[in-house]
Design a protein around this motif. Structure first.
Motif, PDB file in Angstrom:
ATOM      1  N   ASN A  20       0.647   2.442   6.617  1.00  0.00           N
ATOM      2  CA  ASN A  20       1.726   3.195   5.802  1.00  0.00           C
ATOM      3  C   ASN A  20       2.425   1.991   5.071  1.00  0.00           C
ATOM      4  O   ASN A  20       3.739   2.129   4.721  1.00  0.00           O
ATOM      5  N   ALA A  21       1.774   0.861   4.917  1.00  0.00           N
ATOM      6  CA  ALA A  21       2.603  -0.256   4.049  1.00  0.00           C
ATOM      7  C   ALA A  21       1.798  -0.487   3.022  1.00  0.00           C
ATOM      8  O   ALA A  21       0.644  -0.604   2.870  1.00  0.00           O
ATOM      9  N   ASP A  22       2.555  -1.403   2.049  1.00  0.00           N
ATOM     10  CA  ASP A  22       1.913  -2.021   0.887  1.00  0.00           C
ATOM     11  C   ASP A  22       1.497  -3.375   1.167  1.00  0.00           C
ATOM     12  O   ASP A  22       0.438  -3.666   0.834  1.00  0.00           O
ATOM     13  N   GLN A  23       2.288  -4.106   1.940  1.00  0.00           N
ATOM     14  CA  GLN A  23       1.891  -5.465   2.048  1.00  0.00           C
ATOM     15  C   GLN A  23       1.985  -5.628   3.613  1.00  0.00           C
ATOM     16  O   GLN A  23       2.901  -5.056   4.405  1.00  0.00           O
ATOM     17  N   GLY A  24       1.200  -6.388   4.229  1.00  0.00           N
ATOM     18  CA  GLY A  24       0.871  -6.735   5.635  1.00  0.00           C
ATOM     19  C   GLY A  24       1.649  -8.223   5.875  1.00  0.00           C
ATOM     20  O   GLY A  24       1.183  -9.172   4.987  1.00  0.00           O
ATOM     21  N   VAL A  25       2.441  -8.568   6.800  1.00  0.00           N
ATOM     22  CA  VAL A  25       2.877  -9.648   7.339  1.00  0.00           C
ATOM     23  C   VAL A  25       2.772 -10.366   8.585  1.00  0.00           C
ATOM     24  O   VAL A  25       2.899  -9.243   9.325  1.00  0.00           O
ATOM     25  N   VAL A  26       1.875 -11.170   8.807  1.00  0.00           N
ATOM     26  CA  VAL A  26       1.663 -11.552  10.090  1.00  0.00           C
ATOM     27  C   VAL A  26       2.668 -12.657  10.657  1.00  0.00           C
ATOM     28  O   VAL A  26       2.528 -13.699   9.890  1.00  0.00           O
TER      29      VAL A  26
ATOM     30  N   TYR B  14       6.909  -3.257   3.417  1.00  0.00           N
ATOM     31  CA  TYR B  14       6.086  -4.233   4.342  1.00  0.00           C
ATOM     32  C   TYR B  14       6.044  -4.344   5.750  1.00  0.00           C
ATOM     33  O   TYR B  14       7.154  -3.721   6.377  1.00  0.00           O
ATOM     34  N   CYS B  15       4.916  -4.345   6.149  1.00  0.00           N
ATOM     35  CA  CYS B  15       4.537  -4.178   7.759  1.00  0.00           C
ATOM     36  C   CYS B  15       4.599  -5.641   8.524  1.00  0.00           C
ATOM     37  O   CYS B  15       3.814  -6.507   7.843  1.00  0.00           O
TER      38      CYS B  15
ATOM     39  N   ARG C  40      -0.459 -10.620   3.106  1.00  0.00           N
ATOM     40  CA  ARG C  40      -1.595  -9.964   2.165  1.00  0.00           C
ATOM     41  C   ARG C  40      -1.160  -8.480   1.782  1.00  0.00           C
ATOM     42  O   ARG C  40      -0.553  -8.088   2.676  1.00  0.00           O
ATOM     43  N   PRO C  41      -1.906  -7.866   0.927  1.00  0.00           N
ATOM     44  CA  PRO C  41      -1.807  -6.470   0.799  1.00  0.00           C
ATOM     45  C   PRO C  41      -2.246  -5.851   1.991  1.00  0.00           C
ATOM     46  O   PRO C  41      -3.244  -6.411   2.908  1.00  0.00           O
ATOM     47  N   ALA C  42      -1.590  -4.788   2.517  1.00  0.00           N
ATOM     48  CA  ALA C  42      -1.813  -4.174   4.134  1.00  0.00           C
ATOM     49  C   ALA C  42      -3.192  -3.935   4.296  1.00  0.00           C
ATOM     50  O   ALA C  42      -3.691  -4.224   5.049  1.00  0.00           O
ATOM     51  N   VAL C  43      -3.854  -3.334   3.112  1.00  0.00           N
ATOM     52  CA  VAL C  43      -5.343  -2.903   3.194  1.00  0.00           C
ATOM     53  C   VAL C  43      -6.034  -4.135   3.762  1.00  0.00           C
ATOM     54  O   VAL C  43      -7.161  -4.000   4.695  1.00  0.00           O
ATOM     55  N   GLU C  44      -5.763  -5.298   3.034  1.00  0.00           N
ATOM     56  CA  GLU C  44      -6.655  -6.455   3.414  1.00  0.00           C
ATOM     57  C   GLU C  44      -6.513  -7.019   4.883  1.00  0.00           C
ATOM     58  O   GLU C  44      -7.199  -7.470   5.662  1.00  0.00           O
ATOM     59  N   VAL C  45      -5.123  -6.920   5.400  1.00  0.00           N
ATOM     60  CA  VAL C  45      -4.818  -7.138   6.656  1.00  0.00           C
ATOM     61  C   VAL C  45      -5.651  -6.369   7.668  1.00  0.00           C
ATOM     62  O   VAL C  45      -5.781  -6.773   8.595  1.00  0.00           O
ATOM     63  N   LEU C  46      -5.357  -5.201   7.180  1.00  0.00           N
ATOM     64  CA  LEU C  46      -6.030  -4.063   8.110  1.00  0.00           C
ATOM     65  C   LEU C  46      -7.611  -4.383   8.447  1.00  0.00           C
ATOM     66  O   LEU C  46      -8.169  -4.120   9.349  1.00  0.00           O
ATOM     67  N   HIS C  47      -8.205  -4.840   7.347  1.00  0.00           N
ATOM     68  CA  HIS C  47      -9.663  -5.073   7.513  1.00  0.00           C
ATOM     69  C   HIS C  47     -10.035  -6.507   7.741  1.00  0.00           C
ATOM     70  O   HIS C  47     -11.284  -6.923   7.705  1.00  0.00           O
TER      71      HIS C  47
END
Lengths: 291, 248
Positions: free
Chosen positions: B203-209, B33-34, B219-226
Motif C-alpha cells: 500500500n505504499a509508493d516507497q519502502g524504507v528499511v 512511505y512504508c 527503494r520504491p515499495a515494489v522493489e523492496v517487496l521483491h
C-alpha cells in the motif's frame, strides 16, 4: 422516626463540605497521578487565612473565599512548578509525590504552629451557632451554607471541565496523557493549572471549615485519613465518585456518631477504606488502572 | 513542495541509549512511505521525534525548508503534520464526537471544527452512527478509524500512522488499509510504520528499511517487496516451505 431523619439531615449537611475537600484531591490525582498527602494541610492553611482575616478585619469567612481561593490557586501553581514539574517524566513519579507531599504536610503544620500556636481555633460569624428550624427538624445554618456553597463550587468545576476548552484539555489529560499530547494539549501547563484549581478548591473548603469545625495545625493528620478514604472509595480521579462517597460516608458517620457516640464516627471512614480496598480497589466510580 | 527532510537524527528516551543513531531520510510530498524494520530499529521513535513528542539529541528536521526539530507537539501540528499513535489511544470516557473535537483542539475555532467533523461523518458514516458512544465501547477497528479521523480534523498535509494494523483481525486490517487508500487518494503525504511489512509495502509508493537506528535503505515499495534479502528478513518467505510441510 423523627430522629432517624434528623440524623440523615445532619449527615447530608456535612456531605457537601467533605465533597469539596475531596474534589481538589481527586482532581490532582486524576490529572497528574499526584497523591497529595498535603491536601488537608493546605485546607487548614486556608482555614487559618480565613481565621486571620476574620480576627483582624472581621471579614466574613464566606466572603474570605474571595481571598483564599486565588491565594491557594497561586500556591498550587508555584508548589507544582517548584517540586513536581521537572519530575513529571520520572517513571516512579507517583511514589515520589507521596513522599514529597507528606513532607510538605509536616512543613506546613510546623509553620502554622509557629505562626498561630496549637490553640483550637474557629471563626465565629453570627450564623455559626444559629440553626434553621424546619418543623420538628433543626439544621445548623453554618452547615447548610457550607454545603450549598460546596455543591455550587463542585457543579461549577464540573461545568468548567465539561464545556470549556481548558476543561476539555484537563479531562483529556486525565483520560490519556499521551493522547492529549498527540492532539496538541500542553500537558505541562494543564498539570500546573489543575494543581492550582485543586488547591483553590482546598482554599474554599478551608474557609468553609473555619466556621463549622474547630481546627489546629496538626488536625490535618485526622482529615487526610478521611480524605484518602473518600477519594479511594469514589475511585481515585473521579469527581462524581468523590461526591457520592462524601455524602454516603457523611450520612453513615452521622448515624454511627448518633448511635454509638462521636468517638466511633472516624471508624466509618477507615472501615470503608478497608472494605473498598478488599472488594473493589478501583473504587465505586473509578476505573481499573493500567499504569 | 512540502518536503520533509530528516538529517542525522540521534535520539533516545530519558537517559537511555541512542535508539536512532544518525538517521537521515527524505519524505517527498504526496507520496506514501512504508517504514519497516525489526523491533528496536527505531521506527516508532522516528515518528515521535518528527511529531515533536521526543526531542532529538542531535540532528535536524526540515519541513518546507524550515527547521521543526525542537518545536512542541502542538507547533508541529500547526504546520500540518499529524501523528496517529500505535495504541489507538483515544480518550476512553469521551464520546466519538468529543474525541474528534479534541482532534481540533489547537484550532480554537469551534465552528470550523464542527464543520470538519461533519465532513468526516460524510466520509465515514460509521463514525456518525457511533458519534454519541463512549470511545471505550468501540471495537478495535472502530477505535483505529476514530484515531485516524481525529487526526484528519486538522486536515494535515502529512500524516504519520504508527502500526495502524496492530492487534486487529485480518478483515479489519483490510478496512484500515482501505481507509489509508482514501487518504492517499486525497493527496496526503503518508508515513506508515508497519509490523505487517507485506501489507504496508503493498500500500505504499516507497519502502524504507531501518536497521539499528541508522542505515535506512530506501527503494520504491515494489522493489523492496521483491528484494530477496528483505523477503527473507521481514516478509517471512523462509517459513513458507515449513507451512507447506505442515499442511501435508
Amino acid at each position: 422516626m423523627i430522629q432517624i431523619i434528623q440524623v440523615l439531615i445532619l449527615g447530608l449537611a456535612l456531605g457537601g463540605v467533605y465533597a469539596l475537600m475531596s474534589s481538589g484531591m481527586t482532581l490532582i490525582f486524576g490529572v497528574m497521578r499526584i497523591v497529595n498527602l498535603a491536601h488537608a494541610a493546605f485546607i487548614i492553611m486556608a482555614a487559618y487565612i480565613s481565621f486571620w482575616l476574620f480576627k483582624v478585619w472581621r471579614v466574613d469567612p464566606i466572603v474570605s473565599m474571595a481571598v483564599t481561593m486565588p491565594v491557594m490557586f497561586l500556591v498550587g501553581v508555584l508548589y507544582y512548578r517548584v517540586l513536581f514539574a521537572s519530575r513529571a517524566d520520572n517513571p516512579r513519579f507517583t511514589d515520589i509525590t507521596v513522599l514529597v507531599t507528606f513532607a510538605s504536610a509536616l512543613v506546613i503544620e510546623g509553620v502554622l504552629s509557629y505562626l498561630f500556636t496549637g490553640i483550637y481555633r474557629s471563626t465565629s460569624p453570627v450564623y455559626a451557632t444559629r440553626p434553621f428550624l424546619i418543623g420538628p427538624f433543626f439544621v445548623p445554618q453554618s452547615q447548610v451554607y457550607a454545603t450549598l456553597i460546596s455543591i455550587a463550587l463542585i457543579v461549577s468545576l464540573w461545568l468548567f471541565l465539561q464545556y470549556t476548552r481548558v476543561g476539555n484539555a484537563i479531562r483529556a489529560t486525565m483520560q490519556n496523557r499521551n493522547s492529549a499530547q498527540v492532539v496538541g494539549v500542553n500537558v505541562a501547563l494543564v498539570s500546573m493549572l489543575s494543581f492550582g484549581i485543586g488547591l483553590a478548591m482546598a482554599g474554599a473548603a478551608g474557609s468553609l471549615l473555619s466556621f463549622i469545625f474547630t481546627f489546629f495545625p496538626s488536625k490535618h493528620v485526622a482529615w487526610i485519613g478521611m480524605l484518602m478514604s473518600l477519594v479511594v472509595l469514589g475511585g481515585m480521579g473521579s469527581l462524581m465518585g468523590a461526591m457520592l462517597s462524601s455524602f454516603l460516608l457523611a450520612v453513615i458517620a452521622s448515624y454511627v456518631s448518633f448511635y454509638w457516640g462521636p468517638t466511633w464516627a472516624p471508624i466509618t471512614f477507615y472501615l470503608a477504606l478497608f472494605l473498598i480496598l478488599l472488594f473493589r480497589p478501583q473504587g465505586l466510580l473509578g476505573k481499573k488502572m493500567d499504569g | 513542495m512540502g518536503t520533509l527532510v530528516v538529517e542525522n537524527i540521534v535520539a533516545g528516551y530519558g537517559s537511555g541509549p541512542n535508539i536512532l543513531r544518525g538517521l537521515s531520510l527524505t519524505i517527498e510530498a504526496g507520496k506514501t512511505y512504508c517504514i519497516i524494520g525489526p523491533n528496536g530499529a527505531g521506527k516508532s521513535t522516528l515518528v515521535k521525534v518528527i511529531a515533536g513528542l521526543l526531542k532529538p539529541r542531535e540532528g535536524r528536521i526540515m519541513y518546507k525548508g524550515e527547521p521543526i526539530n525542537g518545536l512542541r507537539a502542538d507547533q508541529v501540528l500547526q504546520r500540518g503534520i499529524c501523528y496517529v499513535p500505535s495504541d489507538r489511544s483515544l480518550f476512553p470516557d469521551m464520546t466519538v464526537k468529543e474525541n474528534l473535537r479534541m482532534g481540533g483542539y489547537i484550532l480554537r475555532n469551534s465552528s470550523l471544527v464542527e464543520k470538519r467533523i461533519e465532513q468526516i461523518f460524510i466520509q465515514f458514516p460509521i463514525l456518525k452512527e457511533k458519534r454519541s458512544q463512549m470511545a471505550k465501547t468501540l471495537s478495535g477497528g472502530q477505535q483505529q478509524l476514530t484515531s485516524i479521523a481525529r487526526a484528519m480534523v486538522l486536515k494535515p498535509e502529512l500524516i504519520m500512522l504508527d502500526e495502524p494494523s496492530l492487534g486487529l483481525a485480518p478483515k479489519v486490517v483490510q478496512q484500515i488499509f482501505g481507509t489509508i487508500a482514501i487518504l492517499r487518494d486525497q493527496g496526503l503525504t503518508i508515513l506508515l510504520v508497519e509490523q505487517n511489512a507485506r501489507k504496508g509495502l503493498e500500500n505504499a509508493d516507497q519502502g524504507v528499511v531501518l536497521d539499528l537506528g541508522m542505515n535506512s535503505f530506501e527503494r520504491p515499495a515494489v522493489e523492496v517487496l521483491h528484494d530477496p534479502r528483505i523477503q527473507e528478513l521481514y516478509l517471512g518467505k523462509r517459513s513458507r516451505p515449513l507451512q507447506a510441510e505442515a499442511a501435508q
